[in-house]
Design a protein around this motif. Structure first.
Motif, mmCIF file in Angstrom:
data_model
loop_
_atom_site.group_PDB
_atom_site.id
_atom_site.type_symbol
_atom_site.label_atom_id
_atom_site.label_comp_id
_atom_site.label_asym_id
_atom_site.label_seq_id
_atom_site.Cartn_x
_atom_site.Cartn_y
_atom_site.Cartn_z
ATOM 1 N N GLU A 171 16.515 2.175 -0.179
ATOM 2 C CA GLU A 171 15.161 2.143 -0.725
ATOM 3 C C GLU A 171 14.681 3.537 -1.158
ATOM 4 O O GLU A 171 13.537 3.717 -1.528
ATOM 5 N N MET A 172 15.576 4.509 -1.095
ATOM 6 C CA MET A 172 15.191 5.874 -1.467
ATOM 7 C C MET A 172 15.292 6.106 -2.977
ATOM 8 O O MET A 172 14.582 6.933 -3.535
ATOM 9 N N ALA B 226 5.443 6.961 0.118
ATOM 10 C CA ALA B 226 6.228 5.716 0.122
ATOM 11 C C ALA B 226 5.308 4.510 -0.001
ATOM 12 O O ALA B 226 4.081 4.621 0.084
ATOM 13 N N VAL B 227 5.951 3.366 -0.193
ATOM 14 C CA VAL B 227 5.240 2.092 -0.293
ATOM 15 C C VAL B 227 5.637 1.244 0.910
ATOM 16 O O VAL B 227 6.810 1.216 1.295
ATOM 17 N N MET C 131 7.803 -1.175 10.796
ATOM 18 C CA MET C 131 7.381 -1.008 9.406
ATOM 19 C C MET C 131 8.561 -0.483 8.587
ATOM 20 O O MET C 131 9.272 0.412 9.039
ATOM 21 N N SER C 132 8.775 -1.077 7.413
ATOM 22 C CA SER C 132 9.799 -0.534 6.501
ATOM 23 C C SER C 132 9.110 -0.014 5.251
ATOM 24 O O SER C 132 8.127 -0.606 4.766
ATOM 25 N N LEU C 133 9.620 1.091 4.782
ATOM 26 C CA LEU C 133 9.011 1.760 3.637
ATOM 27 C C LEU C 133 10.023 1.921 2.509
ATOM 28 O O LEU C 133 11.230 1.861 2.721
ATOM 29 N N GLY C 134 9.502 2.145 1.329
ATOM 30 C CA GLY C 134 10.368 2.388 0.178
ATOM 31 C C GLY C 134 9.821 3.494 -0.688
ATOM 32 O O GLY C 134 8.612 3.588 -0.893
ATOM 33 N N ASP D 121 0.832 -1.205 0.000
ATOM 34 C CA ASP D 121 0.000 0.000 0.000
ATOM 35 C C ASP D 121 0.867 1.255 0.000
ATOM 36 O O ASP D 121 1.986 1.259 0.531
ATOM 37 N N LYS D 122 0.332 2.324 -0.577
ATOM 38 C CA LYS D 122 1.021 3.610 -0.588
ATOM 39 C C LYS D 122 0.602 4.410 0.642
ATOM 40 O O LYS D 122 -0.584 4.416 1.019
#
Length: 333
Positions: free
Chosen positions: A51-52, A73-74, A85-88, A21-22
């Motif tokens: 992941e940036m 981010a995703v 939580m990890s985001l990209g 999800d965004k």
């Protein structure tokens, strides 16, 4: 504590939120390895520096983000129990390697930015996330380059041609010299064996010297072939004539000799002198032979005349004897 009187923010997180999800949030903490983004009150996710961007050249998250930035981010991982939580961010853009063959087919030409050097080549970035290597041997057709820094600088733009695509390792093999035709096809017709060219000694080392020739090409001369006619050895920056004694198109190598130039001229001079001397001797011999032939022929003519005269005298003498004999027979005593 007061916070225990209210539900934990993670417990209030939308239960339908899932990986993929965004989300939108604000950067609240920065570290070298990444940025912490608050996507809901009290709920933060980490965007790791890797992941940036699809680029492999971000060394620090501060190069990309700062506190207060609002980012999209995703969700890459979501662990509600551990409340992590990890985001990209790069996942919001297409992976440039997905259709790499379409955008960067073999043989296509592009402008890249020099990112780093190694002893064997130049690492460049064609676009964010698309890196390539120009091997040191693919920088120039003619120059002997010991280190890429002699040819270009970090941060500079360089024109390249795609030689090979390694999709698995996400790396392009690139060339710079291939932007031009291979001049060695032409050099092969110019620097023929035994041809002589003017060159300048640019470097002298243990085994010999490097000589700059016309058309931007270099040749190699061993130490013994640097000896001049006066017995001294050629020095750096000295301009001399050099004879081609070896040419290899495949190895891109021209071997030269200055010594051969004057040695061969001396040999030619000696041969010419001997030839001239030989011709002079032959002319003298012909003259003497002709003179001898004339003398001999004259002598023979004189001998023949003398012989005829003697024969005539013998005939007369014989006739006289015959006449006397006949007279004696007719008048016996």
């Amino acid at each position: 504590g007061l916070k225990q009187l209210t539900p934990h923010p993670w417990d209030s997180l939308d239960p339908n939120l899932k990986v993929g999800d965004k989300v939108t949030g604000k950067v609240v903490v920065m570290a070298d390895y990444g940025a912490f983004v608050e996507i809901a009150p009290g709920v933060e996710g980490l965007i790791h520096v890797s992941e940036m961007s699809w680029s492999q050249h971000l060394r620090s998250a501060q190069e990309f983000l700062k506190v207060g930035d609002v980012v999209e981010a995703v969700i890459l991982t979501l662990d509600r129990e551990e409340r992590k939580m990890s985001l990209g961010m790069k996942q919001l853009k297409p992976d440039p390697w997905e259709k790499i063959e379409e955008k960067y087919p073999v043989g296509s030409k592009h402008t890249a930015k020099v990112r780093n050097f190694t002893n064997f080549g130049v690492f460049v970035e064609v676009e964010e996330g698309v890196d390539g290597l120009i091997h040191i041997s693919d920088l120039s057709w003619t120059r002997k380059i010991k280190h890429p820094s002699e040819f270009t600088s970090i941060g500079e733009d360089i024109e390249v041609v795609v030689l090979e695509i390694d999709k698995e390792n996400r790396r392009l093999s690139l060339g710079h010299k291939q932007l031009e035709e291979n001049p060695w096809d032409v050099f092969e017709t110019i620097f023929t064996i035994d041809s002589v060219h003017e060159g300048t000694v640019v470097e002298i080392f243990e085994k010999g010297a490097t000589v700059a020739l016309p058309y931007g090409v270099e040749g190699f001369v061993t130490s013994k072939h640097l000896v001049k006619e006066d017995g001294t050895t050629a020095k750096v920056d000295e301009k001399l004539e050099f004879k081609v004694i070896e040419f290899s198109k495949s190895a891109k190598r021209i071997v030269l000799s200055h010594t051969r130039v004057w040695e061969d001229k001396k040999k030619e001079s000696d041969v010419s002198a001997k030839k001239a001397e030989g011709e002079s001797t032959r002319k003298a011999t012909r003259k003497l032979k002709s003179s001898l032939e004339k003398t001999t022929l004259g002598d023979i003519s004189e001998l023949a005349a003398l012989k005829s005269e003697m024969e005539e005298q013998e005939k007369k003498k014989a006739a006289r004897k015959s006449s006397k004999k006949q007279a004696d027979e007719e008048n016996p005593s």
